[in-house]
Structure formats: structure tokens, C-alpha cells
Design a protein around this motif. Structure first.
Motif, short mmCIF file in Angstrom:
data_model
loop_
_atom_site.label_atom_id
_atom_site.label_comp_id
_atom_site.label_asym_id
_atom_site.label_seq_id
_atom_site.Cartn_x
_atom_site.Cartn_y
_atom_site.Cartn_z
N SER A 138 38.79 38.38 45.03
CA SER A 138 39.85 38.18 44.81
C SER A 138 41.22 38.39 45.83
O SER A 138 42.20 37.06 45.64
CB SER A 138 40.33 38.68 44.10
N LEU A 139 41.20 39.10 46.60
CA LEU A 139 42.81 39.59 47.82
C LEU A 139 42.44 38.58 48.83
O LEU A 139 43.29 38.16 49.20
CB LEU A 139 41.63 40.98 48.25
N PHE A 140 41.04 38.38 49.20
CA PHE A 140 40.97 37.40 50.52
C PHE A 140 41.12 35.97 49.60
O PHE A 140 42.02 35.08 50.62
CB PHE A 140 39.50 37.15 51.10
N LEU A 141 40.44 35.29 49.17
CA LEU A 141 41.66 34.38 47.94
C LEU A 141 43.09 34.24 48.36
O LEU A 141 43.51 32.99 48.35
CB LEU A 141 40.68 33.72 47.03
N GLN B 222 41.54 48.10 30.56
CA GLN B 222 40.43 47.49 31.04
C GLN B 222 40.23 45.95 32.28
O GLN B 222 40.89 45.15 31.65
CB GLN B 222 38.72 47.25 29.89
N PRO B 223 39.33 45.88 33.45
CA PRO B 223 39.81 44.57 33.98
C PRO B 223 39.19 43.19 33.47
O PRO B 223 40.59 42.78 33.49
CB PRO B 223 39.01 44.87 34.71
N ASN C 291 49.17 38.63 40.45
CA ASN C 291 47.72 38.87 39.77
C ASN C 291 46.74 39.37 40.48
O ASN C 291 45.73 40.05 40.11
CB ASN C 291 47.32 37.62 39.32
N SER C 292 46.81 39.01 41.92
CA SER C 292 45.78 40.29 42.80
C SER C 292 46.49 41.46 43.04
O SER C 292 45.26 41.68 43.79
CB SER C 292 45.87 39.22 44.02
N GLY C 293 47.31 41.98 42.75
CA GLY C 293 47.98 43.33 42.83
C GLY C 293 48.69 43.51 44.28
O GLY C 293 48.99 44.63 44.12
N ILE C 294 48.75 42.49 45.41
CA ILE C 294 49.39 42.45 46.17
C ILE C 294 51.09 42.35 46.22
O ILE C 294 51.41 44.00 46.90
CB ILE C 294 48.67 41.82 47.82
N HIS D 298 51.42 33.62 34.71
CA HIS D 298 51.54 31.89 35.41
C HIS D 298 52.63 31.55 35.79
O HIS D 298 52.84 31.17 36.79
CB HIS D 298 51.06 30.99 34.34
N ASN D 299 53.96 32.37 35.12
CA ASN D 299 55.13 32.33 35.99
C ASN D 299 56.09 33.02 35.13
O ASN D 299 56.26 33.04 34.38
CB ASN D 299 55.21 30.89 35.48
#
Length: 159
Positions: free
Chosen positions: A12-15, A143-144, A59-62, A151-152
Motif C-alpha cells: 500500500s505504501l509503495f502504491l 481493527q485494520p 488512506n495509506s497513512g502517510i 474519498h474526498n
């Protein structure tokens, strides 16, 4: 944490990092908080496109967002795990040498120099880790599988 969860998180991070618009957004946020209108002005992209990419990064947490009235401000999350922090640190070092990314930052500074608030001595900018540290297990309030997806900004505002 089980290996499948770790691999899913890494994928997910790399995407999230695998898109030029998202890389340009991260480049502008690497040392400051920025609102959506500043992204659209600097990058010359539409607000829906920018918001969609910011949602992906959130959503990726970055990235995390902060609402201030009608404005949404985005910044790099201070809650990154050590591996993600090291990866972003190296990514930002690479970004310093890329001409198109330097031009984005220069354009942002020129357009927003009058709005900039000088940093106060007691509030230093956050620096990503420069050396490896022991790995921490992330904690989840839910839970994950139950983490909500936004979405926006419009959905966030209306809900």
C-alpha cells in the motif's frame, strides 16, 4: 503483526508513492502544512484531482489532514513507523536534486511568501529520522479491516 499484514502495508505504501502527482504533493508537504488551494495553484491541477490524490495518501497513512473552518490543511503524518519514516527521509533527499520538484517548491514559495508565518524558536520543524531505530508495532484503535475510508473532503464535510 503477521507477515501478510506487513506485506499488505508495504505494498500500500509503495502504491501511494507510485504516482507523479502524489510525489509532487509530498514534495510540497515535506516541511510544512499546505491547504488544497495552494496545491491546485502551485501544481496547476484541478481541486477534485488533488483531493483524490490527497485522500489516497491519507488512506495509506502517510499524510494527515486538519480542518480549519472551510479549509483542509495537509501535512506528513507525525505517526509514521520507523521504516516508513526512513523511506520518506531518503525520498525527500532524492527530491532535493530533482529540477521539476525544486521548481514546484520555488513556485509555492513565491506565491505564498506573503502568507508565510516565520517559525518560532520554540516550534521547530519536524525532522524525519536519519538513522535506523528499533521497529515499533503500530497500534490501531479499530481493527485494520474496520478503518474507514474517506474519498474526498466533500464527504468529510457533509458527514
Amino acid at each position: 503483526m503477521n507477515p501478510e499484514t506487513i506485506l499488505s502495508g508495504t505494498a500500500s505504501l509503495f502504491l501511494a508513492l507510485g504516482d507523479k502527482t502524489r510525489l509532487r504533493l509530498l514534495n510540497l508537504m515535506r516541511d510544512r502544512e499546505i491547504c488544497v488551494s495552494s496545491f491546485t495553484d502551485t501544481l496547476g491541477q484541478s481541486q477534485p484531482l488533488i483531493s483524490r490524490h490527497l485522500a489516497y495518501l491519507r488512506n495509506s497513512g502517510i499524510v494527515e489532514a486538519r480542518r480549519d473552518g472551510k479549509w483542509m490543511h495537509y501535512s506528513i503524518s507525525p505517526n509514521l513507523d520507523d521504516n516508513t519514516g526512513r523511506l520518506l527521509f531518503e525520498l525527500f533527499r532524492w527530491m532535493e536534486g530533482e529540477e521539476v520538484l525544486r521548481l514546484d517548491r520555488d513556485k509555492y514559495r513565491e506565491a505564498h511568501q506573503s502568507h508565510a508565518v516565520p517559525p518560532t524558536p520554540e516550534k521547530k520543524p519536524r525532522v524525519l529520522p536519519t538513522r535506523p531505530r528499533q521497529r515499533r508495532e503500530p497500534t490501531y484503535e479499530k481493527q485494520p479491516e474496520e478503518i474507514s475510508v474517506h474519498h474526498n473532503e466533500l464527504e468529510d464535510f457533509l458527514l
